[in-house]
Each structure stands twice: as structure tokens, then as C-alpha cells.
Write an enzyme that holds these catalytic residues in place. Structure first.
Site, short mmCIF file in Angstrom:
data_model
loop_
_atom_site.label_atom_id
_atom_site.label_comp_id
_atom_site.label_asym_id
_atom_site.label_seq_id
_atom_site.Cartn_x
_atom_site.Cartn_y
_atom_site.Cartn_z
CG ASN A 68 12.65 -22.60 39.45
OD1 ASN A 68 12.09 -22.26 40.58
ND2 ASN A 68 13.54 -21.74 39.19
CB ALA B 215 19.46 -24.62 37.54
CB SER B 216 21.88 -19.41 39.68
OG SER B 216 20.60 -18.31 38.74
NE ARG B 217 19.84 -15.09 41.78
CZ ARG B 217 18.99 -14.74 41.77
NH1 ARG B 217 18.76 -14.81 43.19
NH2 ARG B 217 18.50 -13.81 40.36
CE1 TYR C 249 5.76 -14.95 40.92
CE2 TYR C 249 4.32 -14.85 42.07
CZ TYR C 249 5.66 -15.62 41.99
OH TYR C 249 6.30 -16.30 42.48
CB ALA D 252 3.07 -14.56 35.04
CE LYS D 253 5.30 -17.98 39.57
NZ LYS D 253 6.33 -18.45 38.60
#
Ligand code: NAP
Length: 266
Positions: free
Chosen positions: A109, A30-32, A174, A177-178
Site C-alpha cells: 500500500n 499502515a500508519s495513515r 505516479y 508507478a501505478k
């Protein structure tokens, strides 16, 4: 509990409290970018938000300060943990439990890319991406599982991607994973249903964050040309859906993969 028919009468009066007041939400990464937008949106609507980050401590503190200093019921706490590390995630759970008690909402996320065609992708590239997006979601959901089965209106929201549906050149890791998150979400939805908790997946298209800004301009133009709405998503458009799925009102949506992609697959 399962099958319980709960009346939620539509009131004419505006609610006295903010819609997410009293709900505790953990947002990983949640930092970016999108995670930051989600944390801010949940805080703005009154939630207590656990702002998880791996390395961007200063950025995570900015998110927390913005939520706590705003004139809302929202509160926030920064907690460092690498979601790929089971021990760090278990320590995160203990910190959260000791400071604010059980969570109502987990937003998985955190995610990274490491793009290479399969011919050039080595095993580390493959594992690193799957470790963060897929194993990270498992680690966090597993650590907090008892919370969802004990609180009212537990929610797990997994941030997947349109790439999980479509695949993409240079993104086999990716995409795997998704799309793995789709099956994870559906199975989880079935397992949580007895407790009246839900699990859903959001599959955003290209969204304006550092992840997309890192794509060369000419490739961004090519991508945009294929999007019927002719633009990338804004973070606020993803965050708005997460806010709804985090609320009590969304309680009859479960096991879904919800696209936000400007019409990419029309
Ligand atoms: P971003 O700007 O690169 O931010 C990634 C966030 O994940 C950062 O806060 C980072 O924290 C955190 N993170 C990375 N590895 C972590 C780990 N091991 N443990 C904990 N946190 C970790 O990415 P974004 O574009 O906002 O993407 C967010 C999510 O949306 C990802 O799952 C991505 O796959 C998905 N998504 C993005 C787009 C897009 O177009 N941007 C489209 C579809 C889906 P630190 O800074 O502290 O390392």
C-alpha cells in the site's frame, strides 16, 4: 496446489471464528490513510496484522493499540521499515519471521505523490515516486515470496490507482508507478498460481485521506464533478475489498485489476 479442486461447503451455521483469524497480514504504509484503514479492517476481522510505517511511529502505535485493545481475535505489531530500502525490508522480513512466522497476506500500500508537469519534473521527483510505489512493492514481494509459496491461501494485494489507468496532468511519475503495478501483478499471479496463491491489484479513485485533502478545494470540486457517484471514496470502501481479497473465499480471483472509482471510467 495448482488445479486442486477444494470443496468449501456453504455452512448454514455462522463460523465459530472470525473470518481472518489465523491469518497474518502485512500492510505497508499502515500508519495513515488507506493503509491504516486496511490494517484496522483486517484486525477487526481477526487477523494478526503487521503495521509497517516509515516515519509516523506514534500513528502506527495508535493503529496497533486500537487493534489489540478491541474485543476481537485480531492482534497487531508495529514494524518500521522504508520499503524503498532493500536492507530494511529484509530486516522487516526477519523481524516478522521471528515474531509471528510466515505471512499469508501482503498488502503493498505504501505510496507517495510528488506532482509536477513533465516540464518541471526533475529526475529526483521521478525516482522518488517510482521507488516507493513500484520498487517498494517489488522489494516487499521479493522478501516475502517464500511465504506465499509455503502457506495456504497466500495473497498479494497491490494498491494501485485510477491514475495508473487514465494518467493525469502533473502525475507522469505516479501514473507510471501505478500502471507498472498492473503488469507486476499479472506476472506475479501467473508465477504464484502453482502454489495456489493469488495476486491482485486494486485501483482506487480519489479517496478521502491526507493525500486528497492536500489538493486545493477548487480542484477537488472539479475532480468531484467528473465522478458519476459525485463523491470521493471512503477508506472503509477500499479496506472492505482488501478484507475480502485477503480471505480464503477470494481464492479464485487472481491477476485482476479491480476498480473502486465511483464510475469514473463509465
Ligand atoms: P497517505 O495518507 O499519504 O499515507 C501514505 C502511507 O505510506 C503512510 O502510512 C506512510 O508512512 C507510508 N509510506 C510512505 N512512504 C513510505 C516508505 N518509503 N516506506 C514505508 N511506508 C511509506 O496516502 P494514502 O492516500 O493513504 O495512499 C495509500 C495508497 O493508496 C498509496 O499507494 C496511494 O498511491 C494509493 N491511492 C490513494 C488514493 C487517494 O485518493 N488517497 C487513490 C488511489 C490510490 P509514514 O507516515 O510513516 O511515512
Amino acid at each position: 496446489m495448482r488445479g486442486e479442486q477444494r470443496e468449501r461447503p456453504a455452512e448454514l451455521d455462522l463460523p465459530a471464528r472470525q473470518p481472518l483469524a489465523g491469518r497474518t497480514c502485512l500492510v505497508t504504509g499502515a500508519s495513515r490513510g488507506i493503509g491504516r484503514g486496511i490494517a484496522s479492517e483486517l484486525g477487526r476481522h481477526g487477523a494478526t496484522v503487521i503495521v509497517n510505517y516509515r516515519s509516523s511511529e506514534a500513528a502506527a502505535h495508535e493503529v496497533v493499540d486500537a487493534i489489540t485493545e478491541a474485543d476481537t481475535e485480531g492482534m497487531a505489531h508495529p514494524v518500521q521499515a522504508d520499503v524503498t530500502d532493500r536492507n530494511e525490508v529484509n530486516a522487516l522480513r526477519e523481524t516478522v519471521q521471528d515474531s509471528v512466522g510466515p505471512i499469508n497476506v501482503l498488502v503493498n500500500n505504501a505510496g507517495i505523490t510528488c506532482d509536477r508537469t513533465l516540464a518541471n519534473m526533475d529526475h529526483d521527483d521521478w525516482h522518488r515516486v517510482i521507488d516507493v510505489s513500484l520498487h517498494g512493492a517489488f522489494n516487499c514481494t521479493k522478501a516475502f515470496y517464500d511465504d506465499f509459496t509455503s502457506v495456504e491461501d497466500g495473497r498479494v494485494i497491490n494498491i494501485s490507482s485510477v491514475i495508473g489507468k487514465q494518467g493525469n496532468v502533473g502525475q507522469a511519475n505516479y501514473a507510471a508507478a501505478k500502471s507498472g503495478l498492473f503488469g507486476f501483478t499479472r506476472s506475479l499471479a501467473l508465477e504464484l498460481a502453482d502454489a495456489g496463491a493469488t495476486a491482485n491489484c486494486i485501483a482506487p479513485g480519489f479517496t478521502v485521506t491526507e493525500m486528497v485533502e492536500a489538493i486545493p478545494d477548487e480542484i477537488q470540486d472539479e475532480i468531484r464533478a467528473d465522478i458519476p457517484l459525485d463523491r470521493f471514496a471512503n477508506v472503509s470502501e477500499i479496506a472492505g475489498l482488501v478484507r475480502y481479497l485477503s480471505s480464503e473465499e477470494s481464492g479464485y480471483i487472481t491477476g485482476e485489476v479491480i476498480d473502486i472509482n465511483g464510475g469514473l471510467d463509465l
